[in-house]
Design an enzyme around this catalytic site. Sequence first.
Site, mmCIF file in Angstrom:
data_model
loop_
_atom_site.group_PDB
_atom_site.id
_atom_site.type_symbol
_atom_site.label_atom_id
_atom_site.label_comp_id
_atom_site.label_asym_id
_atom_site.label_seq_id
_atom_site.Cartn_x
_atom_site.Cartn_y
_atom_site.Cartn_z
ATOM 1 N N GLU A 1 0.818 -1.217 0.000
ATOM 2 C CA GLU A 1 0.000 0.000 0.000
ATOM 3 C C GLU A 1 0.852 1.267 0.000
ATOM 4 O OE1 GLU A 1 -4.380 -0.975 1.829
ATOM 5 O OE2 GLU A 1 -2.945 0.045 3.114
ATOM 6 N N HIS B 1 8.281 -26.532 0.284
ATOM 7 C CA HIS B 1 7.692 -27.668 -0.425
ATOM 8 C C HIS B 1 6.616 -27.220 -1.413
ATOM 9 C CE1 HIS B 1 9.647 -30.767 2.134
ATOM 10 N NE2 HIS B 1 9.644 -29.780 3.016
ATOM 11 N N LYS C 1 -13.999 -0.431 -4.384
ATOM 12 C CA LYS C 1 -15.101 -0.036 -3.504
ATOM 13 C C LYS C 1 -16.191 0.699 -4.273
ATOM 14 C CE LYS C 1 -12.298 0.436 0.705
ATOM 15 N NZ LYS C 1 -11.851 1.368 1.762
#
EC number: 5.3.1.9
Length: 429
Positions: free
Chosen positions: A284, A305, A420
Amino acid sequence: MIKLNFTNFLEGNKSTEKIFKSYASKIETLNNSIEEKKCKGASMLGWMDYPSKYNKNEIKELINVSQEWYNNKKIKNVVVLGIGGSYIGVRAGIDWVLPEFNREKEIYYVSSMSSSYVYSLIEKLKKEDFYLIVISKSGTTLEIGVAFRLFYSLLFEKFGSEGAKERTVAITDKEKGTLRKIADTQDIQTFSIPDDVGGRFSAITPVGLFAMGVMGLDVNKVLKGCAKAIEDTKEPDIEKNTAYQYAALRHYMYSKKEKYNEVFCVYEDALRFFTEHLKQLFAESEGKEGKGLLPVNCLFTTDLHSVGQFLQEGNQIFFETCISIKNPLNDVVINEFLKDEDGLGFLNGKKLDYINKVAASSTIDAHHIDGKIDIIQINLDNRNEESFGYLYSWFSKVVAMSGLLLKVNPFDQPGVEAYKSRMFTKLKK
């Protein structure tokens, strides 16, 4: 409290010394702009002052209420409603300090709109008592608004208006916003989020401190660690400031070596959410104007792994930052087993943390010596409230300098609004 190890970074200390000298003047200038609050985004530097200039009366009240909740043995469950910095940093601090299991209280986080997860938690809590912590500066964050409706309604149904408010605390703006209005109307206990502290820097304010206190952490020790880090990182001389050394190396790898990804590696489950915090903090703060390192977090040896093959032999578009703790919270001794039919008798009597650290050093050797990967090591002695507070604020200073080196504002996040606005448009149709 923090020790940096550059042994496996480029050609070691000789390389880093040259880099530090090349950045010294620029770092000093930018440090002055931070300390004098004249840098980009300077109005959001409140996290630097908070650990030493917080509202003493509010924190005293916060400690009293959180201890009251912690000491109430009848209510074992705590539900935290928060997203982004209102969730990740909170959990990072609690997981950093406490053992993974057998805690005094069970804590549940609602940080998404997964209907299956929320349904399952509601069904559990229908049969049990719980405390509710809702964290939102504005109260208009959709994920938290929806969750608060559901969980406060559940408290209301079970315990009535008085019982619901007694079990709820809202962390929000001190004067305005939807959640502030609801809290005032319902007479819900509140603590305030400072206006000049952004979400990803806020776990050292009531945003994180209240939940930490409810879970039994010493809030004053967290703040003590924060204050120490802020003081230590005021130093403008890069040779004496580890935060700025790290920021310079990150910028060097990005701008000179074309490494566009930083892989954060830890070897303790308890540190995983701290790397989630780092993922948000750097993404951010730096990810704007087409710039920035993409942060990736790995829990080793588990992820060796899965992505281990790529890290060892894949496209080298990254460098690694490994965070390690010298002293484990607890340890286990390997016992004898079935006359060593599993072929692991050579481990008898050895401690599990020792084996884990051998795995860590072996991975670093394999990645740097064989894979030619550059690795920065960040070492701390212990996992406790003070070390969490220190590292949290230390990284905040790192990202402030890192963003300014990229010539971006490290303290805003305009791109987050894109999804948003589209989401609200679709939902209102």
